[in-house]
Write a protein that holds these residues in place. Structure first.
Motif, PDB file in Angstrom:
ATOM      1  N   VAL A   1      44.220  30.085  11.964  1.00 42.61           N
ATOM      2  CA  VAL A   1      44.411  30.963  10.798  1.00 42.61           C
ATOM      3  C   VAL A   1      45.855  31.481  10.679  1.00 42.61           C
ATOM      4  O   VAL A   1      46.616  31.064   9.805  1.00 42.61           O
ATOM      5  N   GLY A   2      46.231  32.410  11.538  1.00 42.23           N
ATOM      6  CA  GLY A   2      47.486  33.145  11.348  1.00 42.23           C
ATOM      7  C   GLY A   2      48.725  32.265  11.274  1.00 42.23           C
ATOM      8  O   GLY A   2      49.520  32.368  10.328  1.00 42.23           O
ATOM      9  N   THR A   3      48.908  31.397  12.273  1.00 37.70           N
ATOM     10  CA  THR A   3      50.128  30.579  12.309  1.00 37.70           C
ATOM     11  C   THR A   3      50.212  29.638  11.098  1.00 37.70           C
ATOM     12  O   THR A   3      51.246  29.617  10.414  1.00 37.70           O
ATOM     13  N   PRO A   4      49.138  28.873  10.793  1.00 43.07           N
ATOM     14  CA  PRO A   4      49.276  28.002   9.609  1.00 43.07           C
ATOM     15  C   PRO A   4      49.425  28.776   8.301  1.00 43.07           C
ATOM     16  O   PRO A   4      50.177  28.359   7.420  1.00 43.07           O
ATOM     17  N   VAL A   5      48.744  29.904   8.138  1.00 45.06           N
ATOM     18  CA  VAL A   5      48.867  30.634   6.873  1.00 45.06           C
ATOM     19  C   VAL A   5      50.294  31.168   6.723  1.00 45.06           C
ATOM     20  O   VAL A   5      50.866  31.157   5.619  1.00 45.06           O
ATOM     21  N   ALA A   6      50.880  31.610   7.829  1.00 44.60           N
ATOM     22  CA  ALA A   6      52.269  32.098   7.776  1.00 44.60           C
ATOM     23  C   ALA A   6      53.192  30.966   7.370  1.00 44.60           C
ATOM     24  O   ALA A   6      54.111  31.147   6.556  1.00 44.60           O
ATOM     25  N   ASN A   7      52.950  29.788   7.926  1.00 47.72           N
ATOM     26  CA  ASN A   7      53.780  28.629   7.583  1.00 47.72           C
ATOM     27  C   ASN A   7      53.631  28.267   6.099  1.00 47.72           C
ATOM     28  O   ASN A   7      54.627  28.088   5.389  1.00 47.72           O
ATOM     29  N   LEU A   8      52.401  28.188   5.642  1.00 51.52           N
ATOM     30  CA  LEU A   8      52.161  27.737   4.256  1.00 51.52           C
ATOM     31  C   LEU A   8      52.750  28.717   3.236  1.00 51.52           C
ATOM     32  O   LEU A   8      53.350  28.315   2.243  1.00 51.52           O
ATOM     33  N   LEU A   9      52.584  30.013   3.480  1.00 54.44           N
ATOM     34  CA  LEU A   9      53.038  30.999   2.496  1.00 54.44           C
ATOM     35  C   LEU A   9      54.560  31.137   2.468  1.00 54.44           C
ATOM     36  O   LEU A   9      55.124  31.619   1.490  1.00 54.44           O
ATOM     37  N   SER A  10      55.214  30.678   3.547  1.00 56.74           N
ATOM     38  CA  SER A  10      56.683  30.758   3.553  1.00 56.74           C
ATOM     39  C   SER A  10      57.317  29.537   2.887  1.00 56.74           C
ATOM     40  O   SER A  10      58.510  29.529   2.619  1.00 56.74           O
ATOM     41  N   ARG A  11      56.517  28.517   2.596  1.00 60.47           N
ATOM     42  CA  ARG A  11      57.073  27.264   2.063  1.00 60.47           C
ATOM     43  C   ARG A  11      57.345  27.360   0.569  1.00 60.47           C
ATOM     44  O   ARG A  11      56.877  28.278  -0.111  1.00 60.47           O
ATOM     45  N   LYS A  12      58.087  26.368   0.067  1.00 59.32           N
ATOM     46  CA  LYS A  12      58.350  26.298  -1.378  1.00 59.32           C
ATOM     47  C   LYS A  12      57.026  26.219  -2.112  1.00 59.32           C
ATOM     48  O   LYS A  12      56.096  25.559  -1.663  1.00 59.32           O
ATOM     49  N   GLY A  13      56.928  26.890  -3.202  1.00 57.58           N
ATOM     50  CA  GLY A  13      55.656  26.918  -3.938  1.00 57.58           C
ATOM     51  C   GLY A  13      55.061  28.316  -3.828  1.00 57.58           C
ATOM     52  O   GLY A  13      54.720  28.930  -4.824  1.00 57.58           O
ATOM     53  N   PHE A  14      54.970  28.827  -2.590  1.00 62.34           N
ATOM     54  CA  PHE A  14      54.526  30.214  -2.407  1.00 62.34           C
ATOM     55  C   PHE A  14      55.749  31.132  -2.269  1.00 62.34           C
ATOM     56  O   PHE A  14      55.768  32.221  -2.822  1.00 62.34           O
ATOM     57  N   ASP A  15      56.723  30.685  -1.483  1.00 58.18           N
ATOM     58  CA  ASP A  15      58.018  31.373  -1.400  1.00 58.18           C
ATOM     59  C   ASP A  15      57.944  32.833  -0.955  1.00 58.18           C
ATOM     60  O   ASP A  15      58.728  33.671  -1.423  1.00 58.18           O
ATOM     61  N   CYS A  16      56.974  33.140  -0.092  1.00 58.35           N
ATOM     62  CA  CYS A  16      56.931  34.501   0.466  1.00 58.35           C
ATOM     63  C   CYS A  16      57.955  34.633   1.588  1.00 58.35           C
ATOM     64  O   CYS A  16      58.346  33.648   2.210  1.00 58.35           O
ATOM     65  N   THR A  17      58.360  35.855   1.851  1.00 59.85           N
ATOM     66  CA  THR A  17      59.094  36.162   3.072  1.00 59.85           C
ATOM     67  C   THR A  17      58.032  36.644   4.046  1.00 59.85           C
ATOM     68  O   THR A  17      57.342  37.628   3.774  1.00 59.85           O
ATOM     69  N   VAL A  18      57.856  35.910   5.148  1.00 62.25           N
ATOM     70  CA  VAL A  18      56.687  36.154   5.996  1.00 62.25           C
ATOM     71  C   VAL A  18      57.056  36.806   7.321  1.00 62.25           C
ATOM     72  O   VAL A  18      58.019  36.406   7.969  1.00 62.25           O
ATOM     73  N   THR A  19      56.287  37.795   7.707  1.00 64.07           N
ATOM     74  CA  THR A  19      56.386  38.372   9.055  1.00 64.07           C
ATOM     75  C   THR A  19      55.067  38.086   9.757  1.00 64.07           C
ATOM     76  O   THR A  19      53.989  38.415   9.237  1.00 64.07           O
ATOM     77  N   LEU A  20      55.157  37.423  10.909  1.00 63.33           N
ATOM     78  CA  LEU A  20      53.944  37.066  11.664  1.00 63.33           C
ATOM     79  C   LEU A  20      53.786  38.017  12.855  1.00 63.33           C
ATOM     80  O   LEU A  20      54.648  38.078  13.731  1.00 63.33           O
ATOM     81  N   CYS A  21      52.685  38.766  12.873  1.00 66.97           N
ATOM     82  CA  CYS A  21      52.468  39.776  13.924  1.00 66.97           C
ATOM     83  C   CYS A  21      51.364  39.338  14.890  1.00 66.97           C
ATOM     84  O   CYS A  21      50.500  38.538  14.544  1.00 66.97           O
ATOM     85  N   HIS A  22      51.393  39.910  16.076  1.00 61.58           N
ATOM     86  CA  HIS A  22      50.411  39.575  17.111  1.00 61.58           C
ATOM     87  C   HIS A  22      50.212  40.797  18.007  1.00 61.58           C
ATOM     88  O   HIS A  22      50.747  41.876  17.711  1.00 61.58           O
ATOM     89  N   SER A  23      49.495  40.602  19.097  1.00 63.68           N
ATOM     90  CA  SER A  23      49.127  41.768  19.906  1.00 63.68           C
ATOM     91  C   SER A  23      50.331  42.428  20.590  1.00 63.68           C
ATOM     92  O   SER A  23      50.236  43.551  21.057  1.00 63.68           O
TER      93      SER A  23
END
Ligand code: NAP
Length: 309
Positions: free
Chosen positions: A187-209
């Motif tokens: 879930v977390g790692t792939p969603v962060a990757n997908l949303l940061s790519r062209k098309g979604f173009d988010c600026t992504v911060t990936l958090c963990h424990s």
């Protein structure tokens, strides 16, 4: 300040513009209809239906339910479906042989191995044995690599479902700050990757424990994706007014008022968070239904690649 904050009702700005539900259940029905129509056209033209297989090892209750739901959804859209049920005592070698058989069966377009596997079986070794062309869960290293490179691939079902929700509901993502809680491979790692790519173009911060300033980060987020597996973890004080909140968590909690004795809750404390959001996924009925639908979409894609129909 704390008392004042608690006793003052939220202004409409603080509450967001009025929350709207990202209704995954309704959207899943719509997409299933689209898939069913496509399958009908294929079979009307004399082609065979797409075929999704599932392998399940052992008797884990949740896994049995997930596989039964996948089988039911497959039938609903007109797919052929088969389930390989193997005993808890199945050896790693026996499971690898079954995977080899499925890899080579031309009538099976895609298959999944339901996780978790019994402890005596090396999960990664099993995933690595799945043919990338039939890996409709998108878990093999080849598909993960292709996803990261932005090549055509099978995207894991839950992240794909989240992307579908954002796209089809027309949520603006370009330039938005998306904070993802949880860095799992599914879930977390792939969603962060997908949303940061062209098309979604988010600026992504990936958090963990080990993230030390979590609340500081979530308070900056335009979009929060919560996938940490902790019931009602995200509370209202962690959310910026007007944020989009995607709740991936699924937890069963005892509830005597329900016929089945339980209710399902997520990783978000919806009774306080929802009022602050612009959009929010309900639990149940948000991300979950889109996960199964994404698996069906991947299977249809595998079918087209395999049959060229
Ligand atoms: P997972 O493999 O257990 O990973 C949890 C992640 O959350 C880890 O990266 C962990 O960090 C992080 N984490 C744990 N506590 C945290 C904290 N206090 N603050 C910040 N991060 C924290 O979980 P998963 O498989 O991704 O699943 C997450 C949830 O989604 C579960 O409730 C699961 O049932 C649900 N789920 C739902 C669907 C669906 O279809 N709706 C599909 C899959 C999963 P570390 O890496 O540092 O340990």
């Amino acid at each position: 300040m704390g008392d004042n904050h608690v006793s003052t009702p939220l202004s409409s700005k603080e509450r967001g513009e009025g929350v709207r539900l990202l209704d995954g259940k309704a959207m899943a029905l719509q997409i299933k209809d689209e898939i069913a129509n496509e399958v009908r056209s294929l079979t009307d033209a004399g082609h065979r239906a797409p075929h999704l297989a599932a392998v399940i090892v052992g008797e884990d209750g949740a896994s049995q339910t997930y596989v039964a739901n996948k089988e039911k959804s497959s039938h609903e859209v007109g797919f052929t479906s088969s389930v390989y049920r193997m005993a808890e005592s199945t050896s790693e070698r026996q499971l690898l042989e079954t995977i080899e058989f499925l890899n080579n069966d031309p009538d099976i377009d895609g298959f999944i191995v339901q996780l978790p596997l019994p402890k005596h079986i090396d999960e990664q070794k099993v995933i690595n044995a799945i043919s990338p062309d039939k890996d409709v869960d998108g878990f093999t290293p080849v598909n993960v690599g292709r996803m990261v490179l932005g090549e055509e691939c099978f995207v894991p079902a839950t992240p794909m479902g989240i992307c579908t929700l954002l796209k089809r509901f027309g949520i603006e993502t370009a330039g938005k700050h998306c904070v993802v809680l949880g860095r799992s491979n599914i879930v977390g790692t792939p969603v962060a990757n997908l949303l940061s790519r062209k098309g979604f173009d988010c600026t992504v911060t990936l958090c963990h424990s080990r993230t030390s300033n979590l609340k500081e980060l979530t308070l900056q987020a335009d979009i929060v994706v919560v996938a940490i597996g902790k019931p009602e973890f995200l509370t209202a004080d962690m959310v910026k007014p007007g944020a989009v909140v995607i709740d991936v968590g699924i937890h069963r909690v005892a509830d005597a008022s329900k016929k089945n004795g339980y209710r399902v809750i997520g990783d978000v404390k919806h009774d306080e968070v929802d009022a602050k959001c612009s959009w929010v996924t309900p639990v149940p009925g948000g991300v979950g239904p889109l996960t199964i639908v994404s698996l069906l979409q991947n299977t249809l894609q595998a079918y087209h690649r395999q049959t060229r129909n």
